[in-house]
Structures are given as C-alpha cells and as structure tokens.
Design an enzyme around this catalytic site. Structure first.
Site, PDB file in Angstrom:
ATOM      1  N   ALA A 138       0.826  -1.204   0.000  1.00  0.00           N
ATOM      2  CA  ALA A 138       0.000   0.000   0.000  1.00  0.00           C
ATOM      3  C   ALA A 138       0.866   1.262   0.000  1.00  0.00           C
ATOM      4  O   ALA A 138       0.630   2.194  -0.786  1.00  0.00           O
ATOM      5  CB  ALA A 138      -0.931  -0.004   1.213  1.00  0.00           C
ATOM      6  N   ARG A 189       4.236   9.770  -9.967  1.00  0.00           N
ATOM      7  CA  ARG A 189       3.893   9.834 -11.402  1.00  0.00           C
ATOM      8  C   ARG A 189       3.182  11.133 -11.751  1.00  0.00           C
ATOM      9  O   ARG A 189       3.225  11.600 -12.878  1.00  0.00           O
ATOM     10  CB  ARG A 189       2.981   8.660 -11.783  1.00  0.00           C
ATOM     11  CG  ARG A 189       3.759   7.363 -11.898  1.00  0.00           C
ATOM     12  CD  ARG A 189       2.852   6.205 -12.136  1.00  0.00           C
ATOM     13  NE  ARG A 189       2.167   6.302 -13.418  1.00  0.00           N
ATOM     14  CZ  ARG A 189       1.485   5.306 -13.955  1.00  0.00           C
ATOM     15  NH1 ARG A 189       1.400   4.158 -13.333  1.00  0.00           N
ATOM     16  NH2 ARG A 189       0.889   5.458 -15.108  1.00  0.00           N
ATOM     17  N   GLU A 220      10.521   2.220   6.309  1.00  0.00           N
ATOM     18  CA  GLU A 220      10.165   0.803   6.457  1.00  0.00           C
ATOM     19  C   GLU A 220      11.059   0.220   7.556  1.00  0.00           C
ATOM     20  O   GLU A 220      12.280   0.297   7.461  1.00  0.00           O
ATOM     21  CB  GLU A 220      10.382   0.079   5.122  1.00  0.00           C
ATOM     22  CG  GLU A 220      10.396  -1.439   5.204  1.00  0.00           C
ATOM     23  CD  GLU A 220       9.148  -2.048   5.858  1.00  0.00           C
ATOM     24  OE1 GLU A 220       8.023  -1.698   5.467  1.00  0.00           O
ATOM     25  OE2 GLU A 220       9.319  -2.866   6.786  1.00  0.00           O
ATOM     26  N   CYS A 262       2.784 -12.679  -0.148  1.00  0.00           N
ATOM     27  CA  CYS A 262       1.977 -13.795  -0.676  1.00  0.00           C
ATOM     28  C   CYS A 262       2.866 -14.937  -1.168  1.00  0.00           C
ATOM     29  O   CYS A 262       2.436 -16.084  -1.228  1.00  0.00           O
ATOM     30  CB  CYS A 262       1.083 -13.307  -1.818  1.00  0.00           C
ATOM     31  SG  CYS A 262       0.233 -11.773  -1.431  1.00  0.00           S
TER      32      CYS A 262
END
Ligand SMILES: Cc1cc2nc3c(=O)[nH]c(=O)nc-3n(C[C@H](O)[C@H](O)[C@H](O)COP(=O)(O)OP(=O)(O)OC[C@H]3O[C@@H](n4cnc5c(N)ncnc54)[C@H](O)[C@@H]3O)c2cc1C
Length: 458
Positions: free
Chosen positions: A14, A24, A37, A47
């Site tokens: 996210a 962008r 982070e 995943c």
C-alpha cells in the site's frame, strides 16, 4: 515554489503504491517523498512466502518487487530499517528510529500516508517464544522458515486453519515433513461455510496432513526449543511450529496519535482514502473499507485490496481524483491439489444482517467429463430470497476450479441476480469447461430455487 513533504509509514504494497502513484503525477521539485520501512526490504511479496519456504520459489530476491535503489531512480527516498515510533498530528512530524545507527530523529510532513499493514495475532499461549516457532508475516519470516525447513525437521505442527496455515502446511508437506494442523474452528477455512470448509479439511487430509479441528492450542512445550504442541485433546510432537492464527490491523502508532479508528479497529477512511485528519491518509491492511454487499465496514488483509487502495491514495495526493468503492473479500488459495475460493458474504456473515437467502450447491467438473484432466468442482451460491440478487459464492475443487470465483466477483460488483447470470456468454471448449460451465449450472439451479420460493409466496 515550496515543496510539499510526503511521508509514508510502511514500505510494502500500500505504502509504496501510494508513493509511486503520487510521484507519477508530481515531480520531485513539487513533492518530496520519504518512505520509512522498519524491515530490511521494500515492496516484497508476502503472498509468495509459503512458496519460498517450500522451495518452489528458489531465490528470495525474486519476491522483492522493487528495492530502495529502484525507488531512488524515481526520486523516492525509501529508507529501510527505519521505524516510525510516533506520529504528531498537530506538529506535522513523525519520530523515527534509525535501527542500524541507533539514533532517533524527527521528520516533518505536509502529507502523511499510514500504511503499516497488519500483524499476526499472538494469543496468550505459553511457549510461543520458544526456538523453532515461526510466524509467516514479513519477508524475514519466510527466510527464517526456509532455513528451518532446509534443516530437515521430522515433524511440524501448523497452528491455525486459515489460508496462511493451509499454505504453510502445503509447503511443509511439499518438503516431505510429517505435518499436523490444529484449528479451533469446526472446519478449516472458516471464511467459508462449514459445509464447504469440510471439503477443504478432507482435501488437507488427502494431501497427507493430520488435521485436528475444534481444538484449541493450550501450550507450546519445550525446553528452550520446541518439542510439542499441546491441545485439550492431545500432545503433538513437533520439531517446528508455524503460527497462522490470524492477523489484526497494525494501528498502534496511529491510535496513539489519535487517528480515528472505525468499528473494525482499523483506520477509518473516506472513499478517497483520506482519514478524518487534514493531510493524513491510510491504505492497505491497516485501513477499513466498505463491504460492497452488506454496505458495512470491513477490514480485509489482502494484497489485492492493499495495492488498489495505495494506488487510489497516491493518485489523490498527486492531484488526481480516484475513489476506492469497497471490497468483496474475494480470495483464493490452495493446498495442492485442492483449490479454494470465496467472494461476497457467507451464510455466517449474512445471518446477523437479517437478509433472507437461498443456497444451492452443485457438483460438476472443471473440463468436459470425457476430457483428460477433468477434475471435480463444487460451487455454493448464495442469493437473496425473492430478488435473486447474488450475495456470495464459494468454490472448492481441483485444478481449474478456483479462478472461476472471478465471474461471481464481477457479478457481485455489478449487483447481478442469479437470473441475470444464466445467459452470461462464458467461453467453452472441452479442455476448459463443460458446455454449461459449472458457474452457469450453479446460477441456473439458484434461479430455479428462487423461482420455486416465489411460487411458495404466492
Ligand atoms: C504468508 C502470506 C500470504 C499471503 N497471501 C496472499 C494472497 O495469496 N493473496 C492476497 O491477496 N493477499 C495475501 N496476503 C496478504 C498480503 O500480503 C497483504 O494484504 C499485503 O501485504 C498488505 O499490504 P500493506 O502494504 O497494507 O501491509 P504490509 O505488507 O504488512 O506492509 C506494511 C509494512 O509496514 C511496515 N511497518 C509497520 N509498522 C511500521 C512502523 N512503525 N515504521 C516503519 N515501518 C512499519 C512493516 O514492516 C511492513 O513491511 C498474504 C500475506 C501473508 C503474510
């Protein structure tokens, strides 16, 4: 020109989607972006962790989608091993701890994105801190589990019957480790109704996993290192334990700062992913969303949703306009060779809403029955009484079964009735489906059931 300062907390799906989308639309001279982070990696595929642990994916670096160096090329300053410890909403700054250097500093923001994800639930069970007990949440967990699996343990116990537990069990069996799974619910995969969950439990057993459902883990036993898992009914020897008990939104720093949370315990957001606080946005597993069938607040922990919410958040910060309308909880998983899928609401989720519904369950095959590789598929459809509006669907089957859930997800999105779905122009050739695709067989039966109940009402 004064540069806007954007700070992102959390460097995965996210958070980094939000950063990339904002970049962008706004160049570095207009918008400075710093992402913090706490782990050593950005933008990794959680995943893929079970498949790395199993050895199906050989190289962990393939799970990292973008590194801090790659983000730097986009003028995004992504700093790993940096933990945000506090958010000050009034002053517009975060307190950051550089975990490598062991120093703290303040970083000011005009725009803040909270994308702190979710964290594993840790119930008060003694022994969870023993060596040999693993979680499966961040990339490092996958690396640790793979190392443990490579050491060739003889027996493993998986605690939890959700999709992380199932995928962990699949990984362990794949590596030839004797594996038991303990789940508290009556059947594994409690996001399905028990009648469909029972098929998954059976599939797990057929795959060689010892399954104990309806049993609560009372303790993980050992002496420094795990030796066994004890439930009310038995003691299961274990050289390795994987926890997949569930996840909860990671909102500790947001809560402390006074960011408003919703009834699910996740951060309350509007359709553009903004919180109630000026300049503060949230996206991903830590944020709430709206269920597209019930209309109520939900908090899913799915990469599909996290990426889309991050994108919406970033477009809006970048000066565009985007909304995230809500979710259906569409999810797939497998314990080879069994595939499992669900979307919309289950019976358990419908009962408290007071909606009246009919269910049908059909058995068919994934290909024409005479074609080599035709495999069984069972589909359960839930439709509203009288109106016939599709409310949910669940699928359990073998190869080729699970992705059919996307037809139901699309129909739910468009508020279709089962009657509307009967004539959907779905494809057919013998290697892919019977001439009446199992999806169409299921909705045809559901429409007949609705019609019959209408006759009863007259
Ligand atoms: C084993 C496993 C298998 C999965 N399989 C699937 C699947 O098949 N399909 C699917 O749709 N979803 C799957 N998911 C779920 C999916 O991975 C998550 O929904 C998705 O990663 C959520 O993205 P996020 O960015 O919201 O949160 P996360 O990916 O959890 O990222 C949040 C990041 O924030 C960091 N962070 C937290 N607090 C701080 C802080 N205070 N300071 C700095 N950094 C912080 C964390 O270290 C973390 O890297 C799986 C998850 C797991 C664990």
């Amino acid at each position: 020109m004064t540069r806007t300062r954007m700070v992102v907390v959390g460097g995965d799906a996210a958070g980094m989607s939000a950063a990339s989308q904002a970049r962008r639309r706004r160049p570095a001279e207009d918008l400075a972006i710093v992402a913090f982070e706490r782990g050593p990696h950005t933008s990794y595929s959680a995943c893929g962790l079970p498949y790395y642990a199993s050895g199906m994916v050989g190289d962990w670096e393939r799970l990292v989608v973008r590194t801090p160096d790659q983000f730097a090329q986009q003028d995004i300053d992504a700093r790993v091993r940096h933990q945000v410890e506090e958010i000050d909403l009034d002053a517009g700054r975060v307190r950051v701890q550089d975990l490598e250097q062991g120093r703290g500093f303040d970083e000011p923001w005009d725009v803040l994105v909270v994308a702190t994800g979710s964290e594993p639930v840790r119930p008060p069970v003694p022994g969870l801190d023993l060596a040999g007990v693993y979680g499966l949440s961040i990339l490092q967990d996958g690396l640790d589990l793979r190392r443990a699996v490579d050491a060739k343990p003889e027996r493993a116990v998986v605690v939890g019957g959700g999709y992380i537990g199932l995928e962990a069990a699949e990984a362990l069996i794949y590596r030839g480790i004797e594996t038991a799974l303990v789940a508290q619910s009556p059947e594994v995969m409690s996001t399905l109704d028990p009648d469909m969950g029972a098929l998954v439990t059976r599939g797990l057993r057929d795959a060689g996993v010892e399954v104990y459902t309806g049993e609560k883990v009372e303790a993980v036993e050992g002496d420094g290192r795990v030796r066994a898992v004890r439930t009310a009914g038995r003691t299961l020897p274990a050289d390795l334990v994987v926890l997949g008990i569930g996840t909860q939104p990671n909102v500790a720093i947001a809560r402390q700062a006074g960011v408003a949370l919703g009834p699910t315990g996740a951060i309350e957001v509007g359709p553009r992913m903004q919180t109630r606080h000026e300049g503060v946005w949230a996206a991903g597993d830590c944020a709430e969303t709206r269920h597209l069938v019930s209309g109520g607040p939900v908090n899913y922990h799915l990469g599909t949703i996290a990426n889309k919410q991050g994108r919406v958040c970033g477009i809006n910060i970048g000066g565009g306009y985007a909304t995230f309308p809500g979710a259906l909880g569409t999810a797939v998983t497998q314990v080879w060779p069994v595939e499992v899928a669900r979307t919309g609401l289950s019976e358990a989720e419908l009962r408290p809403l007071g909606l009246e519904y009919e269910t049908v369950t059909i058995d068919s095959t994934t290909r024409v029955s005479y074609f080599p590789g035709a495999a069984p598929i069972r589909i359960k459809v839930i439709a509203e009484r009288r109106s016939g509006r599709l409310l949910g669907a669940q699928i359990v089957g073998k190869e080729g079964a699970a992705k059919r859930i996307d037809v139901f997800a699309t129909a739910l999105w468009n508020r279709m009735t089962v009657e509307d779905m009967i004539n959907l122009d779905l494809s057919y050739a013998p290697p892919f489906s019977p001439v009446w695709d199992p999806v169409l067989i299921a909705v045809r039966k559901a429409a007949e059931r609705i019609e019959a109940t209408m006759a009863d009402c007259r």
